[in-house]
Design an enzyme around this catalytic site. Structure first.
Site, PDB file in Angstrom:
ATOM      1  N   GLY A 145       0.857  -1.217  -0.056  1.00  0.00           N
ATOM      2  CA  GLY A 145      -0.039   0.000   0.092  1.00  0.00           C
ATOM      3  C   GLY A 145       0.810   1.215  -0.073  1.00  0.00           C
ATOM      4  N   GLU A 173       7.137   3.780   4.550  1.00  0.00           N
ATOM      5  CA  GLU A 173       7.346   4.769   5.461  1.00  0.00           C
ATOM      6  C   GLU A 173       8.406   5.239   5.508  1.00  0.00           C
ATOM      7  OE1 GLU A 173       7.993   0.885   7.906  1.00  0.00           O
ATOM      8  OE2 GLU A 173       6.703   1.492   6.422  1.00  0.00           O
ATOM      9  N   HIS A 221      -1.538   6.338   8.455  1.00  0.00           N
ATOM     10  CA  HIS A 221      -0.768   4.979   9.015  1.00  0.00           C
ATOM     11  C   HIS A 221       0.576   5.249   8.620  1.00  0.00           C
ATOM     12  CE1 HIS A 221      -0.003   0.477   8.732  1.00  0.00           C
ATOM     13  NE2 HIS A 221       0.996   0.810   8.310  1.00  0.00           N
ATOM     14  N   GLU A 222       0.916   5.526   7.423  1.00  0.00           N
ATOM     15  CA  GLU A 222       2.545   5.765   7.109  1.00  0.00           C
ATOM     16  C   GLU A 222       2.861   7.103   7.912  1.00  0.00           C
ATOM     17  OE1 GLU A 222       3.987   3.858   5.420  1.00  0.00           O
ATOM     18  OE2 GLU A 222       1.887   2.989   4.973  1.00  0.00           O
TER      19      GLU A 222
END
Length: 838
Positions: free
Chosen positions: A262, A265, A296-297
């Protein structure tokens, strides 16, 4: 080429005791053609004087190793083997290692991936170094606890711009130089180069930017404000939660082609799959998913980048936290306030399934022996189960104490590394509760607990509740007590939602008997939930009348689990969907239920003879949703229904007419995604041909169009088409990771079982060969997408088990096959449990 080696935990620990790594100076030259680039690296490190062993090695996977010089003395290149260059008899003190190598670009999304856009011929490259692919780009002591400062310079074609972890500027000589990083791990180094289209802004004194391919520029520009608004909102919310400020000098988000995950990071340069730059219409749930990935990242900038796992047994310290924080922060800081519904339906199911397979592992395993084993644990347990465990921890501990523990953790380990024990100690300092015991129960164990309510009448006409637990973990859950609305007998209204600690000390009084008693209402724990008979009757009749979508998500998950466990007939799930989904308003729920009903119930859990009736049911359900949304009141529901109507169509006439007209009657107009979806289904049904596919590629020559064409061609019910697709996947190595996957997605179709029967046995030979020949990314794709999931029979199971015993598949393929065969065995058991006569 030398074979790949893996780094063991013991080797990493030995090397970490010997070395302090200070600085990498990396010079990449990307002007040497389509296949190769030059990598020159200077590494400054110190050898400690208290170690008996003074030998070590550095990892590198070059096309050609040209020079290696240690402290001014050339090293013997003949000692280089299995991607390791030995460094012998190192003396105590400082050292300088210089390596000059020629490297190969990747087409599989690993290392330095190179992609040429078929729309305009422009070329882009980017790095993906996690878990241990930094050796494909530059030499390194590649383990997470040997952090260093990285100084990067890049020579690129004149029309390109270069972005990296730090602010990057072009020098007078034309090269690009990135600002030195703080201390980071090798797997987090990032560079992306090409003629990017960029959108720049500034926030809190830091440069923010978005980047994508030029051909996607119009689509990024449409959504840039939304993406940047989400980015700023999450950035500000994290600064309210965390005492440690954002630790890097910029925040770039690059949407890159053919990305395997997806997102990644990388500090200061997060890379995303560029499907998140939407070319076609999407639902608000899909926009929410993109926003969640952004959140999220960004959480990883603290969990993973500022404080990094010491070794790969603590993957969860990165992923579980980012997963939990992503959903929670999105709920708190943006317009997406129902994110936990999507988590419950989509992500949590991923965790439940993974945790019931033989490949399950604790959220925090006791040991991960090497990097190949670690790579297997980026799964539904490290992400979804871990995030669920943290959500339960917050419910049990309280958010104030949880955040206090997190901030202690950041302060203690900033720009360093940490373990599970370190984190638990930080939490323990913030509370009187026994966090160590909680961690032992939740993070060191495997499997899914099952909670079943037992409702008992008392002498005074009231009732008590006992939650029976099959499992070992403590749970704090909410219990939803729902009564029928006297004015609307079909509607269920919440009476109260008391908290319950399981195991209980004593039965809990609940007053009069509710129509529905729902354990884990609000979805705060990780467990399968069962119903008492009266409650099951209520949800069978009134599921769609429950007021809260998260409550409905818990119910749908329970029904899903019961089907997979053989306790609920698959047809009963279909009947519930047919009854209640036409009345559903939450897109995530509609998407989740329809996906399970089609891909699992119709295609796997029901016998082949029952599949046509199941598709007919799903078609009627989708038609009802389409009719209900004709007034334009819910475009997301309508789009979801249209997509699934296409996917389950058993006859081509209606969808072929849509393609001819360029629109669904009443909308939506067909964009590229819907056109390729229809053409793919027509290919399966034998209602299109190569000429139509070629014409559609001319209409849409993009990378997505090329993938759509590959999918359609592989789906044609023609022996020659199947042979060509098979050879493209397994006989050559020409397909990129995305084209390999697209071809695989088209190949196996339940409607074509007889046509492709000969390939089922071939799969277990050819998949082993391609996984060994290519890379872990292709091995995963071969296990996930080219496995014959439609062939639910004992022969397929037998062939697969024989393959695992005798063919020695690579670790990545072995894990995929183990999971696929377990799912196949489960499907066979479900069929047997609910076959005629049982």
């Amino acid at each position: 080429m030398s074979c790949m080696s893996v780094l063991t935990r013991d080797e990493a620990q030995t090397r970490a005791k010997l070395l302090d790594v200070h600085r990498y100076q990396i010079d990449l030259d990307l002007t040497h053609g389509d296949e190769l680039f030059v990598s020159r690296t200077v590494i400054h490190f110190t050898v400690r004087g208290d170690q008996k062993v003074t030998d070590t090695f550095i990892e590198l996977k070059p096309e050609e190793l040209r020079h290696a010089v240690l402290d001014g003395h050339s090293l013997d290149l003949d000692t280089f083997t299995e991607n390791r260059l030995p460094l012998k008899d190192l003396t105590t003190g400082e050292h300088e290692l210089r390596i000059d190598a020629v490297m190969r670009y990747s087409r599989t999304g690993e290392g330095m991936h190179r992609f040429t856009d078929p729309t305009d011929g422009e070329t882009y490259v980017y790095t993906q170094l996690a878990l241990d692919d930094c050796k494909r780009v530059f030499p390194a002591f590649d383990q997470p606890d040997l952090k260093a400062v990285f100084e990067l310079s890049v020579t690129a074609p004149k029309s390109w711009k270069v972005i990296a972890n730090g602010v990057t500027e072009q020098q007078e000589d034309g090269t690009w130089r990135a600002a030195p990083t703080p201390l980071i791990s090798t797997y987090l180094v990032a560079v992306a180069a090409g003629p990017w289209h960029s959108v720049h802004t500034e926030h809190q004194g830091l440069p923010f930017a978005l980047h994508c391919r030029r051909s996607l520029a119009p689509h990024l520009d449409v959504d840039a404000d939304e993406i940047l608004d989400i980015t700023r909102a999450c950035f500000d919310r994290y600064h309210e939660k965390f005492e440690e400020p954002y630790p890097f000098d910029s925040y770039d988000q690059a949407f890159v082609p053919e990305f395997n995950f997806g997102a990644m990071e990388n500090p200061g340069l997060v890379t995303f799959r560029d499907e998140f730059v939407y070319r076609s219409a999407v639902t608000d749930t899909e926009r929410q998913t993109r926003a969640m990935v952004i959140a999220h990242e960004m959480a990883h900038m603290w969990f993973g980048d500022l404080v990094t796992l010491q070794w790969w047994d603590d993957i969860w310290l990165n992923e579980s936290f980012a997963e939990y924080m992503g959903y929670q922060t999105l709920t708190e800081a943006t317009r997406f306030t129902d994110t936990w519904v999507d988590f419950g339906v989509a992500r949590k199911a991923w965790g439940y399934d993974a945790d019931q397979r033989p490949s399950t592992h604790p959220v925090a395993p006791d040991t991960v022996d090497d990097t190949a084993s670690a790579l297997l644990n980026f799964d539904g347990i490290s992400y979804a189960k871990g995030a669920s465990a943290l959500r339960q921890l917050v419910a049990w501990l309280g958010e104030k104490n949880f955040l206090a523990g997190i901030n202690t953790h950041f302060t203690r380990h900033r720009f360093g590394n940490a373990t599970l024990a370190d984190f638990i100690d930080s939490l323990a300092d913030a509370t009187d509760r026994d966090v160590h015991a909680w961690a032992a129960s939740w993070l060191r164990t495997t499997g899914v607990d099952t909670l079943t309510p037992k409702v008992t009448p008392a002498d005074d006409g009231t009732y008590t509740l006992t939650a029976e637990r099959h499992g070992s973990r403590p749970h704090r859950v909410a219990v939803g007590l729902y009564d029928r609305d006297p004015g609307d007998n079909g509607r269920l209204v919440l009476r109260e939602r008391p908290q319950l600690d399981i195991p209980q000390d004593e039965a809990r009084p609940i007053g009069k008997r509710p129509a529905l008693l729902l354990l884990n209402d609000g979805d705060l724990t990780y467990a399968k939930v069962r119903f008492d008979p009266e409650s099951f009757t209520a949800i069978r009749d009134n599921l769609s009348q429950l007021p809260d979508p998260l409550t409905r998500a818990v119910v749908w998950n329970s029904l899903r689990d019961a089907v997979r466990d053989g306790e609920l007939p698959p047809t009963a799930y279909l009947e519930a969907a047919r009854t209640h989904l036409p009345l559903e308003t939450d897109v995530a729920l509609v998407q989740g239920v329809l996906s399970f009903a089609s891909a699992q119930i119709a295609d796997r859990f029901l016998a082949d003879t029952e599949r046509p009736a199941a598709l007919s049911t799903l078609t009627a359900l989708c038609r009802d949703l389409i009719r209900r949304t004709e007034d334009g009141s819910h475009p997301g529901l309508r789009l979801t229904a249209v997509r699934h109507f296409i996917d389950v169509a058993a006859h081509p006439d209606t969808i072929a007419a849509w393609l001819t007209d360029g629109t669904v009657p009443g909308g939506p107009e067909l964009d590229p995604e819907l056109r390729w979806r229809i053409l793919g289904r027509l290919a399966v049904l034998g209602a299109t041909d190569e000429a139509a596919i070629a014409a559609e590629v001319q209409r849409d020559p993009s990378a997505t169009g090329q993938e759509g064409a590959a999918r359609c061609r592989a789906a044609l019910p023609d022996p020659e088409a199947k042979r060509t697709a098979w050879e493209a996947m397994f006989a050559t190595d020409d397909l990129s990771n995305y084209l390999f996957t697209a071809t695989a997605q088209g190949f196996w179709q339940p409607e074509q079982a007889e046509l492709v029967e000969e390939y089922v046995q071939r799969y277990f030979t050819d998949a082993v060969a391609v996984a060994a020949r290519r890379s872990p990314a292709i091995a995963v794709a071969a296990g996930r997408w080219t496995f014959p999931v439609h062939a639910v029979n004992a022969k397929t199971l037998r062939l697969g088990e024989q393959c695992l015993r005798e063919s020695d598949p690579t670790p990545s393929l072995r894990r995929q096959l183990t999971d696929q065969l377990d799912d196949l065995g489960r499907a066979l058991k479900v069929r047997e449990a609910h076959s005629e006569g049982n």
